[in-house]
Enzyme design. Structure first.
Site, PDB file in Angstrom:
ATOM      1  N   ASP A  87      -2.335  34.656 -24.893  1.00 41.08           N
ATOM      2  CA  ASP A  87      -3.712  33.830 -24.720  1.00 41.08           C
ATOM      3  C   ASP A  87      -3.956  33.795 -23.453  1.00 41.08           C
ATOM      4  O   ASP A  87      -3.116  33.355 -22.562  1.00 41.08           O
ATOM      5  CB  ASP A  87      -3.202  32.309 -25.406  1.00 41.08           C
ATOM      6  CG  ASP A  87      -4.449  31.412 -25.143  1.00 41.08           C
ATOM      7  OD1 ASP A  87      -5.394  31.899 -24.531  1.00 41.08           O
ATOM      8  OD2 ASP A  87      -4.322  30.279 -25.296  1.00 41.08           O
ATOM      9  N   GLU A  95       0.492  31.116 -29.001  1.00 43.08           N
ATOM     10  CA  GLU A  95       0.975  29.824 -28.496  1.00 43.08           C
ATOM     11  C   GLU A  95       2.363  29.397 -28.898  1.00 43.08           C
ATOM     12  O   GLU A  95       3.307  29.072 -28.144  1.00 43.08           O
ATOM     13  CB  GLU A  95      -0.054  28.768 -28.849  1.00 43.08           C
ATOM     14  CG  GLU A  95      -1.630  29.328 -28.177  1.00 43.08           C
ATOM     15  CD  GLU A  95      -2.628  28.335 -28.423  1.00 43.08           C
ATOM     16  OE1 GLU A  95      -3.346  27.814 -27.690  1.00 43.08           O
ATOM     17  OE2 GLU A  95      -2.918  27.644 -29.672  1.00 43.08           O
ATOM     18  N   GLU A 151      -5.756  36.080 -28.304  1.00 37.88           N
ATOM     19  CA  GLU A 151      -6.453  35.036 -28.867  1.00 37.88           C
ATOM     20  C   GLU A 151      -7.837  35.177 -28.653  1.00 37.88           C
ATOM     21  O   GLU A 151      -8.746  34.469 -29.645  1.00 37.88           O
ATOM     22  CB  GLU A 151      -5.936  33.830 -28.337  1.00 37.88           C
ATOM     23  CG  GLU A 151      -5.759  32.453 -29.375  1.00 37.88           C
ATOM     24  CD  GLU A 151      -6.359  31.239 -28.493  1.00 37.88           C
ATOM     25  OE1 GLU A 151      -5.357  30.198 -28.890  1.00 37.88           O
ATOM     26  OE2 GLU A 151      -7.155  31.121 -27.799  1.00 37.88           O
ATOM     27  N   GLU A 152      -8.323  35.643 -27.979  1.00 41.66           N
ATOM     28  CA  GLU A 152      -9.895  35.671 -27.637  1.00 41.66           C
ATOM     29  C   GLU A 152     -10.542  36.984 -28.638  1.00 41.66           C
ATOM     30  O   GLU A 152     -11.753  37.170 -28.522  1.00 41.66           O
ATOM     31  CB  GLU A 152     -10.083  36.390 -26.048  1.00 41.66           C
ATOM     32  CG  GLU A 152      -9.804  35.287 -25.139  1.00 41.66           C
ATOM     33  CD  GLU A 152     -10.927  34.195 -25.162  1.00 41.66           C
ATOM     34  OE1 GLU A 152     -11.991  34.312 -25.352  1.00 41.66           O
ATOM     35  OE2 GLU A 152     -10.442  32.977 -24.882  1.00 41.66           O
ATOM     36  N   ASP A 175     -22.989  42.244 -10.109  1.00 38.97           N
ATOM     37  CA  ASP A 175     -22.092  42.492 -11.303  1.00 38.97           C
ATOM     38  C   ASP A 175     -22.404  41.656 -12.292  1.00 38.97           C
ATOM     39  O   ASP A 175     -22.862  40.347 -12.066  1.00 38.97           O
ATOM     40  CB  ASP A 175     -20.664  42.246 -10.618  1.00 38.97           C
ATOM     41  CG  ASP A 175     -20.181  43.226  -9.573  1.00 38.97           C
ATOM     42  OD1 ASP A 175     -20.601  44.466  -9.714  1.00 38.97           O
ATOM     43  OD2 ASP A 175     -19.553  42.846  -8.594  1.00 38.97           O
ATOM     44  N   LEU A 183      -6.158  32.725 -21.427  1.00 43.20           N
ATOM     45  CA  LEU A 183      -6.481  31.456 -20.501  1.00 43.20           C
ATOM     46  C   LEU A 183      -6.529  30.176 -21.466  1.00 43.20           C
ATOM     47  O   LEU A 183      -7.539  29.947 -22.165  1.00 43.20           O
ATOM     48  CB  LEU A 183      -7.759  31.517 -19.856  1.00 43.20           C
ATOM     49  CG  LEU A 183      -7.884  30.765 -18.582  1.00 43.20           C
ATOM     50  CD1 LEU A 183      -6.652  31.116 -17.573  1.00 43.20           C
ATOM     51  CD2 LEU A 183      -9.158  30.969 -17.817  1.00 43.20           C
ATOM     52  N   ASP A 184      -5.234  29.653 -21.628  1.00 41.92           N
ATOM     53  CA  ASP A 184      -5.148  28.294 -22.435  1.00 41.92           C
ATOM     54  C   ASP A 184      -5.667  26.980 -21.889  1.00 41.92           C
ATOM     55  O   ASP A 184      -5.747  27.065 -20.536  1.00 41.92           O
ATOM     56  CB  ASP A 184      -3.607  28.399 -22.573  1.00 41.92           C
ATOM     57  CG  ASP A 184      -3.205  27.091 -23.572  1.00 41.92           C
ATOM     58  OD1 ASP A 184      -3.723  26.968 -24.584  1.00 41.92           O
ATOM     59  OD2 ASP A 184      -2.632  26.232 -23.024  1.00 41.92           O
ATOM     60  N   ASP A 211     -12.290  32.728 -18.908  1.00 46.19           N
ATOM     61  CA  ASP A 211     -11.270  33.252 -20.201  1.00 46.19           C
ATOM     62  C   ASP A 211     -11.566  34.830 -20.575  1.00 46.19           C
ATOM     63  O   ASP A 211     -10.664  35.530 -20.734  1.00 46.19           O
ATOM     64  CB  ASP A 211     -11.420  32.492 -21.366  1.00 46.19           C
ATOM     65  CG  ASP A 211     -12.680  31.988 -21.655  1.00 46.19           C
ATOM     66  OD1 ASP A 211     -13.787  32.408 -21.141  1.00 46.19           O
ATOM     67  OD2 ASP A 211     -12.609  31.075 -22.674  1.00 46.19           O
TER      68      ASP A 211
END
Ligand code: FDP
Length: 339
Positions: A123, A286, A102-103, A73, A125-126, A79
């Site tokens: 978000d 955020e 956010e990405e 894979d 993964l902050d 993130d």
């Protein structure tokens, strides 16, 4: 942990997140369950992401570092995986019209069903700079209503934070915790990995009125305004009656710093400075969700000049100065900024 609430108290500690979400629908005879279903989907994402976060170090040890892992894979950065998980799961039940992450540069359409009345901002993964060093990270989300029957548009996301229907975050810390509010009480649910459920552990979280602690990146001090420098000097002056000098805590993951501030009190600030005149943190993903949570818990959130929840966003990735925490701590800093 004992999941049985003590019979002598009305506390609901021990309730599962799923039951809490379902109970929110009860007593509302016209509720169709779409909002409930959407919140359950977000809770499912929290479980999937926590499973992945808990194996992050192992994935490296086991050699999952290239583009392709041992099972063939594609290996994505954590993130990106969290981002895809949210979009994939939110797209399943046709209640979420679109998501803004956010990405990603713009929104992703998820459903054109007439039942797709909600929009989710997140978000995934902050605190990404803390992933590799095993420090707490988190997921932040907010839910808005799409108020027209057509396809979701970017403008639908540009609403002041006070229009959020729900907001929350997941902290992947020494344990995983899911904190959520629909604007009234703020509750925290701790994940038990052996059962695969979140259980109510922090019922009706209230931010203390004041706490002698501050959280700010002091490495930026040379870039601050004079008012901010004066406040920073003032909180360090010894003065027993007011609890000064305040103690400093700074993780560098907004979710972790805000979570500690929510539970203990004090102040978190990522202000505007010469390098980032608009601040660093993002309004939609955020600042708004945290402002919604802090106000619901009796704290406050401002830019320095205005209440965060009143701001009219003009673009998806807009940045904003963010000051949040205990009412008195925030008022102290505001006093300096207004001088
Ligand atoms: P990160 O850059 O690691 O993703 O949202 C961005 C954020 O982390 C927040 O989580 C955190 O509060 C802040 O930036 C930290 O910024 P500094 O490193 O500039 O202090």
């Amino acid at each position: 942990m004992d999941y049985e609430p003590a019979s002598s108290t009305p506390s609901r500690v021990g309730l599962t997140l799923e039951t809490y979400i379902l109970e929110g629908m009860m007593g509302r005879p016209h509720a169709r369950g779409y909002f409930t279903s959407l919140l359950s989907q977000i809770a499912m994402c929290a479980k999937l992401i926590t499973a992945r976060v808990r194996r992050a170090g192992l994935a490296n040890v086991l050699g999952y570092t290239g583009d392709v892992n041992v099972t063939g894979d594609q290996v994505q950065k954590l993130d990106q995986e969290a981002n895809e998980t949210l979009f994939r799961v939110l797209g399943r039940r046709q209640h979420c019209a679109a998501g803004a992450s956010e990405e990603e540069e713009t929104i992703r359409l998820l459903s054109e069903s007439k039942n797709a009345e909600y929009l989710v901002v997140f978000d995934p993964l902050d605190g990404s700079s803390n992933i590799d060093v095993n420090i707490s990270i988190g997921t932040i989300f907010g839910v808005l209503k799409k108020d027209h029957p057509g396809q979701a548009r970017v403008e639908d996301f540009l609403k002041p934070g006070k229009q959020l229907l729900a907001a929350g975050y997941v902290i992947y810390g020494s344990s995983t915790m899911f904190v959520i509010t629909t604007g009234e009480a703020v509750h925290g649910f701790t994940y038990d990995p052996t059962v695969g459920e979140f259980f109510l552990s922090h019922e009706n979280i209230r931010v203390p009125e004041h706490y002698p602690s501050y959280s700010i990146n002091e490495g930026n001090a040379a870039l601050w305004s004079d008012a901010l420098k004066q406040w920073s000097a003032w909180i360090k002056e010894p003065d027993k009656p007011s609890g000064r000098p305040y103690t400093q805590r700074y993780v560098g993951t907004l979710v972790a710093d805000a979570h500690r501030t929510l539970l203990r009190g004090g102040i978190f600030a990522y202000p505007a400075d010469k390098k980032s005149p608009q601040g660093k943190l993002r309004l939609l993903y955020e600042a708004n969700p945290f402002a919604f949570i802090f106000e619901a818990a009796g704290g406050c959130a401002i830019t320095g000049a205005e209440r965060i929840l009143e701001l009219q966003p003009t673009e998806l990735h807009q940045r904003v100065p963010l000051i949040l925490g205990s009412k008195r701590n925030v008022a102290e800093l505001e006093r300096f900024l207004k001088q």
